[in-house]
Write a protein that holds these residues in place. Sequence first.
Motif, short mmCIF file in Angstrom:
data_model
loop_
_atom_site.label_atom_id
_atom_site.label_comp_id
_atom_site.label_asym_id
_atom_site.label_seq_id
_atom_site.Cartn_x
_atom_site.Cartn_y
_atom_site.Cartn_z
N ARG A 333 19.68 -37.43 -94.03
CA ARG A 333 18.71 -37.24 -93.66
C ARG A 333 17.47 -35.44 -94.02
NH1 ARG A 333 20.89 -41.85 -92.61
NH2 ARG A 333 20.23 -42.74 -90.74
N ASP A 334 18.44 -35.22 -95.18
CA ASP A 334 18.02 -33.89 -95.42
C ASP A 334 16.80 -33.93 -96.26
OD1 ASP A 334 17.71 -31.30 -95.96
OD2 ASP A 334 19.58 -31.17 -96.82
N TYR A 335 15.86 -33.19 -96.54
CA TYR A 335 14.20 -33.00 -97.56
C TYR A 335 13.59 -33.22 -98.72
CZ TYR A 335 12.95 -28.73 -95.63
OH TYR A 335 13.12 -27.35 -95.30
N ARG A 336 13.66 -33.13 -99.49
CA ARG A 336 13.28 -32.70 -101.11
C ARG A 336 11.86 -32.21 -100.77
NH1 ARG A 336 16.08 -35.68 -105.79
NH2 ARG A 336 15.10 -33.91 -106.99
N LEU A 337 11.31 -31.73 -101.19
CA LEU A 337 10.39 -31.06 -101.55
C LEU A 337 9.94 -30.37 -103.26
CD1 LEU A 337 8.91 -28.13 -98.81
CD2 LEU A 337 8.51 -30.73 -98.56
N LEU A 338 8.80 -31.56 -103.61
CA LEU A 338 8.50 -31.80 -105.21
C LEU A 338 7.55 -30.90 -105.68
CD1 LEU A 338 10.73 -35.06 -106.06
CD2 LEU A 338 11.76 -32.35 -105.99
N LEU A 339 7.45 -30.14 -105.79
CA LEU A 339 6.27 -29.21 -106.88
C LEU A 339 5.31 -29.79 -108.09
CD1 LEU A 339 3.66 -27.71 -105.59
CD2 LEU A 339 5.05 -25.93 -107.15
N LEU A 348 0.21 -30.39 -106.83
CA LEU A 348 0.85 -31.33 -105.75
C LEU A 348 1.71 -31.26 -105.31
CD1 LEU A 348 0.50 -34.24 -104.70
CD2 LEU A 348 1.33 -35.09 -107.04
N LEU A 349 2.15 -31.23 -104.26
CA LEU A 349 3.11 -30.91 -103.57
C LEU A 349 3.86 -31.94 -102.88
CD1 LEU A 349 5.80 -28.99 -102.88
CD2 LEU A 349 4.68 -29.27 -100.12
N SER A 350 4.77 -32.59 -102.62
CA SER A 350 6.04 -34.40 -102.80
C SER A 350 6.60 -34.13 -100.92
CB SER A 350 5.54 -35.21 -103.86
OG SER A 350 4.68 -35.18 -104.02
N VAL A 351 6.50 -34.51 -100.43
CA VAL A 351 7.73 -34.21 -99.33
C VAL A 351 8.29 -36.18 -99.33
CG1 VAL A 351 8.05 -34.06 -96.62
CG2 VAL A 351 5.82 -33.47 -98.28
N PHE A 352 9.49 -36.07 -100.01
CA PHE A 352 10.76 -37.12 -99.66
C PHE A 352 12.39 -36.92 -98.48
CE2 PHE A 352 8.59 -37.05 -103.68
CZ PHE A 352 8.16 -39.16 -103.87
N GLY A 353 11.43 -37.45 -97.37
CA GLY A 353 12.73 -37.22 -96.69
C GLY A 353 12.50 -36.42 -95.50
#
Length: 499
Positions: A333-339, A348-353
């Motif tokens: 349930r953790d998240y990753r922020l991909l820049l 562009l910053l994408s939020v996954f999870g």
Amino acid sequence: MTTPITDVLVIGGGINGAGIALDAAGRGLSVTLCEMKDLASATSSASSKLIHGGLRYLEQFEFRLVHEALAERETLLHAAPHIIWPLRFRLPHRPHLRPAWMIRLGLWLYDHLARRDRLPGSKALRLSEHGPLQPHLRRAFEYSDAWVDDARLVVLCALAARERGALILPRTRCTRAIRENGLWRVRLESENGDSRTLWARTLVNAAGPWASTMFDTVLSSPAPARLRLVKGSHMVVPRIYDTDEAYILQNRDGRIVFVLPYEQDYSLIGTTDVDHHGDPATVSASNEEIDYLCNVVNAHFRRQITPADVVYHYAGVRPLMAEGNGEARKASRDYRLLLDTSDGEAPLLSVFGGKITTFRALAEDALNKLAVFLPQATGPWTTQLVLPGGDFHDHAALTTELTHDFPWLPEPVMHRYVRSYGTRCRRFLQDGKSIEDLGEHLGAGLYAKELDYLMQEEWARTADDVLWRRSKLGLRFTRAQRQQLNEYMEATLTSPAQT
């Protein structure tokens, strides 16, 4: 270029998108948020309604996630005491599933992984033979977490963002986003077909279950990661027991199921973990999931339930990181922020999870990454956040204050106002002297003044917006009352004063 440039354009009006918009607006940045439907219309209104550290995540050794979530639990209890409040959980002991020492160790860690100021710690219990559980369940453990009105949390974050200058655009779909001249050129289209072009210095993809497919449909580039969509279903039944605590039930398959006090007269039961491969917009609870939840409850409680007892059910899709092919319940349930800056192009910053409990920390992390490209941004600020209506000490004190000022208000209505709006209910109570001053009664304690406020201030446009996201009055409305509500809203929204 005559069109103003927004510093941060956020795609997605769930909890992460609203939280990022709020954090950015509070740092002095210009912000626009677009959401293709109503705010919190997908995953963020279909949760288990909990602010929690995730006791079961300890078994998966996700200590960092649990630590962060427990710390956020304290911060959010302060930020929104009207819609977030403490809740005690009882975990009946079934020794053939997990030994007592393992549960004690887990609860000790849960008590000590982060600072805990507002909630009591865990303890062991001997259960009464006359309690609601099956007579063979005589031992339990008790610990603390918190309840949240999830959809209202999203709306309050959007309100707070708007108060700080953000432009919030529900029912507005992003149809195209292209890098051009060091900026993002973004095409937005509203439900009525109107379109506009905006320019943004940074773009945030917070589309939840659609975060990966956004790359195919809007950004026309390969997705940097893929999501695993896991469906969680919940059901509502008449209250199973009369006391205020919640239960966390261990099932023989290793899953856990929550049984939560809900809207005074009901119990909320969930959740399941089932991989979902279709459109996230069409998700629903299956008959198999309803049967599963009934069976887990019946293995623990004296009162037996069947699918015929279900008065309402809902399902949501959790956008989890696609890492491996293990069981859905064990997916992180953790998240990753991909820049993505693509050789100096507009970021562009994408939020996954992610999960609802950690939205504020996620938003702060996101803005810290974007601030590199936005030197005018001020620093982090949301650890002391108080959301609209949350400027009071506790429910009892606010109820006493409002009862003094509005003694004519029925107690059930007062109770709901405190737990939905906090001090902000004064905006539609104003200087009312009698119940008649609240206007037409539309059913179940919903009066025209409150409804007008929801349409004018909280972006409500349909009966579902009001009955299931701004409130849970859908549990109590009759079909005739719903029709009356629809007619009132349609007449109000199409009047010259609204248009």
